[in-house]
Design an enzyme around this catalytic site. Structure first.
Site, PDB file in Angstrom:
ATOM      1  N   SER A  24       1.136  -1.485  -0.101  1.00 39.67           N
ATOM      2  CA  SER A  24       0.009   0.327   0.081  1.00 39.67           C
ATOM      3  C   SER A  24       1.126   1.305   0.157  1.00 39.67           C
ATOM      4  O   SER A  24       1.839   1.462  -0.660  1.00 39.67           O
ATOM      5  CB  SER A  24      -0.759   0.076   1.206  1.00 39.67           C
ATOM      6  OG  SER A  24      -2.114   1.031   1.281  1.00 39.67           O
TER       7      SER A  24
ATOM      8  N   ARG B 190     -11.697   6.817   9.825  1.00 41.34           N
ATOM      9  CA  ARG B 190     -11.182   5.635   9.169  1.00 41.34           C
ATOM     10  C   ARG B 190     -12.216   4.936   8.893  1.00 41.34           C
ATOM     11  O   ARG B 190     -12.161   3.483   8.231  1.00 41.34           O
ATOM     12  CB  ARG B 190     -10.862   5.251  10.581  1.00 41.34           C
ATOM     13  CG  ARG B 190     -10.547   3.829  10.872  1.00 41.34           C
ATOM     14  CD  ARG B 190      -9.189   3.521  10.146  1.00 41.34           C
ATOM     15  NE  ARG B 190      -8.539   1.505  10.577  1.00 41.34           N
ATOM     16  CZ  ARG B 190      -6.707   1.784  10.232  1.00 41.34           C
ATOM     17  NH1 ARG B 190      -6.844   2.768   9.043  1.00 41.34           N
ATOM     18  NH2 ARG B 190      -6.867   0.945  10.362  1.00 41.34           N
TER      19      ARG B 190
ATOM     20  N   ASP C 281      -9.078  -6.874  -4.339  1.00 49.54           N
ATOM     21  CA  ASP C 281      -8.425  -5.274  -3.578  1.00 49.54           C
ATOM     22  C   ASP C 281     -10.073  -4.507  -4.577  1.00 49.54           C
ATOM     23  O   ASP C 281      -8.994  -4.415  -5.660  1.00 49.54           O
ATOM     24  CB  ASP C 281      -7.506  -5.176  -3.750  1.00 49.54           C
ATOM     25  CG  ASP C 281      -7.363  -4.460  -2.838  1.00 49.54           C
ATOM     26  OD1 ASP C 281      -7.513  -3.231  -2.655  1.00 49.54           O
ATOM     27  OD2 ASP C 281      -5.752  -4.002  -3.077  1.00 49.54           O
TER      28      ASP C 281
ATOM     29  N   HIS D  68      -7.823  -5.041   0.180  1.00 48.93           N
ATOM     30  CA  HIS D  68      -6.795  -3.982  -0.097  1.00 48.93           C
ATOM     31  C   HIS D  68      -6.078  -4.528   1.506  1.00 48.93           C
ATOM     32  O   HIS D  68      -4.543  -5.319   1.427  1.00 48.93           O
ATOM     33  CB  HIS D  68      -6.843  -2.742   0.217  1.00 48.93           C
ATOM     34  CG  HIS D  68      -5.689  -2.280   0.347  1.00 48.93           C
ATOM     35  ND1 HIS D  68      -4.720  -2.314  -0.398  1.00 48.93           N
ATOM     36  CD2 HIS D  68      -5.143  -1.312   1.857  1.00 48.93           C
ATOM     37  CE1 HIS D  68      -3.543  -1.826  -0.074  1.00 48.93           C
ATOM     38  NE2 HIS D  68      -4.269  -0.809   1.114  1.00 48.93           N
ATOM     39  N   ASP D  69      -7.137  -4.869   2.777  1.00 49.13           N
ATOM     40  CA  ASP D  69      -6.382  -5.118   3.820  1.00 49.13           C
ATOM     41  C   ASP D  69      -5.770  -6.654   3.908  1.00 49.13           C
ATOM     42  O   ASP D  69      -5.069  -7.235   4.802  1.00 49.13           O
ATOM     43  CB  ASP D  69      -7.332  -5.174   5.006  1.00 49.13           C
ATOM     44  CG  ASP D  69      -6.775  -3.892   5.755  1.00 49.13           C
ATOM     45  OD1 ASP D  69      -6.341  -2.853   5.507  1.00 49.13           O
ATOM     46  OD2 ASP D  69      -8.041  -3.662   6.655  1.00 49.13           O
TER      47      ASP D  69
HETATM   48  C1  LIG Z   1      -3.311  -4.815  16.322  1.00 47.24           C
HETATM   49  C2  LIG Z   1      -3.284  -3.002  15.737  1.00 47.24           C
HETATM   50  O1  LIG Z   1      -3.568  -2.026  16.757  1.00 47.24           O
HETATM   51  S1  LIG Z   1      -1.531  -3.033  14.740  1.00 47.24           S
HETATM   52  C3  LIG Z   1      -0.875  -0.958  14.625  1.00 47.24           C
HETATM   53  C4  LIG Z   1      -0.720  -0.651  13.399  1.00 47.24           C
HETATM   54  N1  LIG Z   1      -1.864  -0.739  12.744  1.00 47.24           N
HETATM   55  C5  LIG Z   1      -2.087  -0.442  11.464  1.00 47.24           C
HETATM   56  O2  LIG Z   1      -0.405  -1.335  11.423  1.00 47.24           O
HETATM   57  C6  LIG Z   1      -2.325  -1.483  10.490  1.00 47.24           C
HETATM   58  C7  LIG Z   1      -3.319  -2.022  10.259  1.00 47.24           C
HETATM   59  N2  LIG Z   1      -3.913  -2.590  11.287  1.00 47.24           N
HETATM   60  C8  LIG Z   1      -5.157  -2.921  10.803  1.00 47.24           C
HETATM   61  O3  LIG Z   1      -5.760  -1.657   9.582  1.00 47.24           O
HETATM   62  C9  LIG Z   1      -5.632  -3.769  11.828  1.00 47.24           C
HETATM   63  O4  LIG Z   1      -4.775  -4.210  12.214  1.00 47.24           O
HETATM   64  C10 LIG Z   1      -5.928  -4.937  10.443  1.00 47.24           C
HETATM   65  C11 LIG Z   1      -7.173  -4.206   9.372  1.00 47.24           C
HETATM   66  C12 LIG Z   1      -5.260  -5.945   9.849  1.00 47.24           C
HETATM   67  C13 LIG Z   1      -7.577  -5.619  11.116  1.00 47.24           C
HETATM   68  O5  LIG Z   1      -7.638  -6.674  10.200  1.00 47.24           O
HETATM   69  P1  LIG Z   1      -8.641  -8.363  10.992  1.00 47.24           P
HETATM   70  O6  LIG Z   1      -7.054  -8.992  12.036  1.00 47.24           O
HETATM   71  O7  LIG Z   1      -8.715  -8.546   9.837  1.00 47.24           O
HETATM   72  O8  LIG Z   1      -9.403  -7.565  11.727  1.00 47.24           O
HETATM   73  P2  LIG Z   1     -11.432  -7.458  11.676  1.00 47.24           P
HETATM   74  O9  LIG Z   1     -11.258  -6.232  11.102  1.00 47.24           O
HETATM   75  O10 LIG Z   1     -11.452  -8.327  11.387  1.00 47.24           O
HETATM   76  O11 LIG Z   1     -11.189  -6.534  13.312  1.00 47.24           O
HETATM   77  C14 LIG Z   1     -11.162  -7.224  14.187  1.00 47.24           C
HETATM   78  C15 LIG Z   1     -11.908  -6.102  14.805  1.00 47.24           C
HETATM   79  O12 LIG Z   1     -13.702  -6.306  14.789  1.00 47.24           O
HETATM   80  C16 LIG Z   1     -13.672  -6.304  16.144  1.00 47.24           C
HETATM   81  N3  LIG Z   1     -14.938  -6.763  15.526  1.00 47.24           N
HETATM   82  C17 LIG Z   1     -15.675  -7.518  14.560  1.00 47.24           C
HETATM   83  N4  LIG Z   1     -17.143  -7.731  14.864  1.00 47.24           N
HETATM   84  C18 LIG Z   1     -17.936  -6.545  15.939  1.00 47.24           C
HETATM   85  C19 LIG Z   1     -19.172  -6.020  15.641  1.00 47.24           C
HETATM   86  N5  LIG Z   1     -20.416  -6.139  15.433  1.00 47.24           N
HETATM   87  N6  LIG Z   1     -18.652  -4.419  17.061  1.00 47.24           N
HETATM   88  C20 LIG Z   1     -17.600  -4.023  16.711  1.00 47.24           C
HETATM   89  N7  LIG Z   1     -16.729  -4.511  16.652  1.00 47.24           N
HETATM   90  C21 LIG Z   1     -16.241  -5.884  15.570  1.00 47.24           C
HETATM   91  C22 LIG Z   1     -13.387  -7.795  16.863  1.00 47.24           C
HETATM   92  O13 LIG Z   1     -14.030  -7.484  17.998  1.00 47.24           O
HETATM   93  C23 LIG Z   1     -11.704  -7.118  16.946  1.00 47.24           C
HETATM   94  O14 LIG Z   1     -11.373  -6.217  17.302  1.00 47.24           O
HETATM   95  P3  LIG Z   1     -10.079  -5.970  17.762  1.00 47.24           P
HETATM   96  O15 LIG Z   1      -8.879  -5.314  16.806  1.00 47.24           O
HETATM   97  O16 LIG Z   1      -9.965  -4.365  18.683  1.00 47.24           O
HETATM   98  O17 LIG Z   1      -9.285  -6.973  18.961  1.00 47.24           O
HETATM   99  N1  LIG Z   2      -5.090  -0.933   6.966  1.00 44.64           N
HETATM  100  C1  LIG Z   2      -4.211  -0.385   6.571  1.00 44.64           C
HETATM  101  C2  LIG Z   2      -5.031   0.260   5.524  1.00 44.64           C
HETATM  102  C3  LIG Z   2      -3.704   1.307   4.649  1.00 44.64           C
HETATM  103  O1  LIG Z   2      -3.230   0.812   3.556  1.00 44.64           O
HETATM  104  C4  LIG Z   2      -4.018   0.134   7.373  1.00 44.64           C
HETATM  105  O2  LIG Z   2      -4.472   1.081   8.507  1.00 44.64           O
HETATM  106  O3  LIG Z   2      -2.409   0.851   7.328  1.00 44.64           O
END
Ligand SMILES: CC(=O)SCCNC(=O)CCNC(=O)[C@H](O)C(C)(C)COP(=O)(O)OP(=O)(O)OC[C@H]1O[C@@H](n2cnc3c(N)ncnc32)[C@H](O)[C@@H]1OP(=O)(O)O
Ligand SMILES: N[C@@H](CCO)C(=O)O
Length: 326
Positions: free
Chosen positions: A120, A190, A277, A307-308
């Protein structure tokens, strides 16, 4: 300018690998929450001894992005007059961010990277590295990224930026001394972004039309969760600075066009995209795969997660990285 970075493995003179994070990531690629690391690694399982990016062999470096808010100078950082930059933080481009990283490489004594790896927005910086200083990038891994920010990407980004700037608590970007900042605007940004980060079939499959006990659609609650979670760990001005930098992304600008820019790349390259994506569709990676001389055919990661998928599908991503590094 200060740049935060983290390293793994031992530097032996010519074994450095740069891992570039995406929009809201940070330098903590792998590892648990700890002092200075409020979030766990965003690519856990990919970097370490014996793993795809093997730290028994490679010295892995990850910087936090210029304009961000996880250690590197950004709008919330203190300016020379002792107050936060806020609205005075200059507009920056992806090329500026890479210029900052080149200074880090110079300071660490890294003449060239054995690989630059990014997904990305991280892929945008990886690309700019390979075009700006081709002789400093031996291998290149471009994942779910594009040669230029498309109209669709800029459109989504403009809606997210408007969500922040129209929050009454934004105060033109100078909200750091206010009781309240533009949390609602950042949360909305977001939420808008997160829909584009996932695929339509995934949302249908996971949430459908389910209504929770609190009366909200489950998908609405899910988006609210991700919005609130970002507000706890991110600065709204950084979100603006970084999305605007991504909007500026166009490898061809000032270089005679995209074809000529990609023609500068000498790195052995793997280009990969995710089949579901909708934000960075495969056609964009096809342009990269066709335009970079030493890239083979486009690798496709199969994922329901859109994309994720570049963050979620670590087994497939790891296999591609390992192949490039072999
Ligand atoms: C974990 C961090 O904060 S990493 C910090 C650095 N961040 C980054 O690099 C950004 C990139 N990371 C991200 O954007 C995210 O970590 C992602 C998008 C990769 C996560 O993707 P996935 O693992 O597929 O998680 P998903 O999108 O299913 O979300 C899960 C969360 O949604 C919550 N959830 C799921 N369904 C629901 C619902 N109906 N209502 C409320 N919350 C919900 C889960 O409880 C879980 O919560 P948590 O993340 O606080 O444990
Ligand atoms: N989930 C990713 C998406 C951007 O590529 C982030 O928050 O960095």
């Amino acid at each position: 300018m200060r740049v935060a970075y983290e390293t793994w493995g031992t530097f032996t003179g010519d074994n450095a690998v740069l891992v570039e994070h995406a929009l809201t990531g940070d330098s903590h690629v792998v590892g648990p929450v700890g002092p200075g690391h409020p979030s766990p690694g965003w690519w856990d399982g990919l970097v370490g001894p014996g793993l795809a990016i093997d730290t028994d062999r490679w010295f892995v470096v990850a910087t936090n992005i210029l304009g961000g808010c996880q250690g590197t100078t950004g709008p919330a950082s203190t300016s020379p007059d002792g107050t936060p930059w806020g609205s005075r933080f200059p507009a920056i481009t992806v090329r500026d961010q890479v210029t900052a990283e080149i200074a880090v490489a110079d300071a660490l004594g890294i003449d060239r990277w054995q690989a630059v790896i990014g997904g990305s927005a991280g892929g945008m910086r990886a690309l700019e590295w390979a075009i700006t200083v081709p002789d400093r990038v031996v291998r290149l891994f471009l994942l779910a990224t594009s040669p230029w920010a498309s109209a669709e990407q800029i459109a989504g980004s403009s809606n997210q930026q408007l969500a922040i700037t129209s929050d009454p608590h934004f105060h033109g970007g100078d909200y750091y001394d206010q009781a309240q900042g533009p949390a609602a605007g950042l949360e909305l940004a977001r939420r808008i972004a997160h829909v584009a980060y996932r695929s339509e079939p995934e949302l249908a499959q996971r949430f459908g039309r389910e209504v929770q006990d609190d009366g909200r659609f489950a998908v609405t609650s899910y988006l609210a969760h991700h919005g609130a979670k970002l507000v706890r760990r991110f600065d709204a001005n950084s979100y603006l600075a970084l999305t605007r930098a991504m909007d500026s992304h166009d490898v061809g600008r000032g270089r005679g066009g995209v074809e000529s820019a990609l023609g500068r790349i000498s790195a052995r390259t793997v280009v990969a995209g995710i089949d579901s994506d909708r934000l960075y569709p495969l056609g964009q990676q096809q342009v990269l795969a066709e335009g970079i001389a030493r890239s083979k055919e486009l690798a496709v990661v199969n994922s329901l997660h859109g994309h994720d998928g570049f963050l979620v599908e670590t087994a497939q991503v790891g296999a591609l990285a390992a192949k490039l590094l072999r």
